[in-house]
Scaffold this active site. Structure first.
Site, short mmCIF file in Angstrom:
data_model
loop_
_atom_site.label_atom_id
_atom_site.label_comp_id
_atom_site.label_asym_id
_atom_site.label_seq_id
_atom_site.Cartn_x
_atom_site.Cartn_y
_atom_site.Cartn_z
N ASP A 218 0.96 -1.34 0.02
CA ASP A 218 0.08 -0.06 0.05
C ASP A 218 0.92 1.27 0.01
O ASP A 218 2.07 0.95 0.35
CB ASP A 218 -0.99 -0.06 1.21
CG ASP A 218 -1.79 1.14 1.56
OD1 ASP A 218 -2.29 1.41 0.34
OD2 ASP A 218 -1.73 1.74 2.65
N ASP B 164 -0.07 5.17 0.79
CA ASP B 164 -0.09 6.09 1.96
C ASP B 164 -0.35 5.52 3.28
O ASP B 164 -1.26 4.59 3.48
CB ASP B 164 -1.33 6.94 1.63
CG ASP B 164 -1.27 7.62 0.33
OD1 ASP B 164 -0.15 8.20 0.03
OD2 ASP B 164 -2.18 7.88 -0.29
#
Length: 183
Positions: A9, A11
């Site tokens: 992922d 952020d």
């Protein structure tokens, strides 16, 4: 022959999540993640970025701005010897505007980004890892058949549901290479 990957992922996992990070000036790598990515690569894992980017759908930044930031981030990683095999992103959100306002198969917790990566990169999902900071990240991994789901505390406030969905809970991505080596 298929290869194992570490799906990352963005952020809250790679960078500090200030909320809808769409500009280089707001992007800050979390301490130790570049070195961790290099170590994961040296352990022979493909590194694949999988990221929801609803800021596009909400009009906070454009797809062009996302690509500019992603190209910059990829270059910074490359300067440290880290190569992302690919980036997959979802620009959609049900509360977005225009063509981006939709329910889709790519927005996590749906597994679309992961399954597309698996097909295009010939990834062995059962031997792979997903590292994320939300329940949606982990649910996407479960739906795709990812072998190990890693929740990091470096992003969103973790929930009991996310902890229950995770195989491992780590402070940051920086701890993953040692955790993999230790079994």
């Amino acid at each position: 022959m298929s290869q194992a990957a570490v799906f990352l992922d963005r952020d809250g996992t790679l960078n500090v999540d200030y909320g809808y990070v769409g500009e280089i000036s707001r992007f800050q790598f979390i301490e130790g993640v570049i070195e961790a990515c290099l170590q994961l690569q040296q352990l022979d894992y493909l590194l694949v970025l999988v990221t929801n980017q609803s800021g596009i759908a909400r009009g906070y930044f454009s797809e062009a701005q996302f690509h500019t930031l992603n190209d910059w981030m990829t270059q910074v990683l490359a300067q440290h010897g880290v190569r992302l095999a690919a980036t997959y992103y979802c620009p959609h959100h049900p509360e977005g505007t225009g063509v981006y306002r939709q329910h889709c198969h790519c927005r996590k917790p749906q597994p679309g980004l992961l399954l597309t990566a698996q097909q295009q990169l010939t990834v062995d999902l059962a031997r792979s890892y997903l590292v994320g900071d939300t329940l949606a990240d982990l649910q996407a991994a479960t739906a795709a058949g990812i072998g190990t789901k890693v929740l990091v505390r470096s992003g969103h406030r973790i929930t009991p549901q996310a902890v229950a969905e995770a195989n491992w809970v780590l402070d940051t991505l920086a701890a993953l290479p040692d955790r993999i080596r230790s079994g």
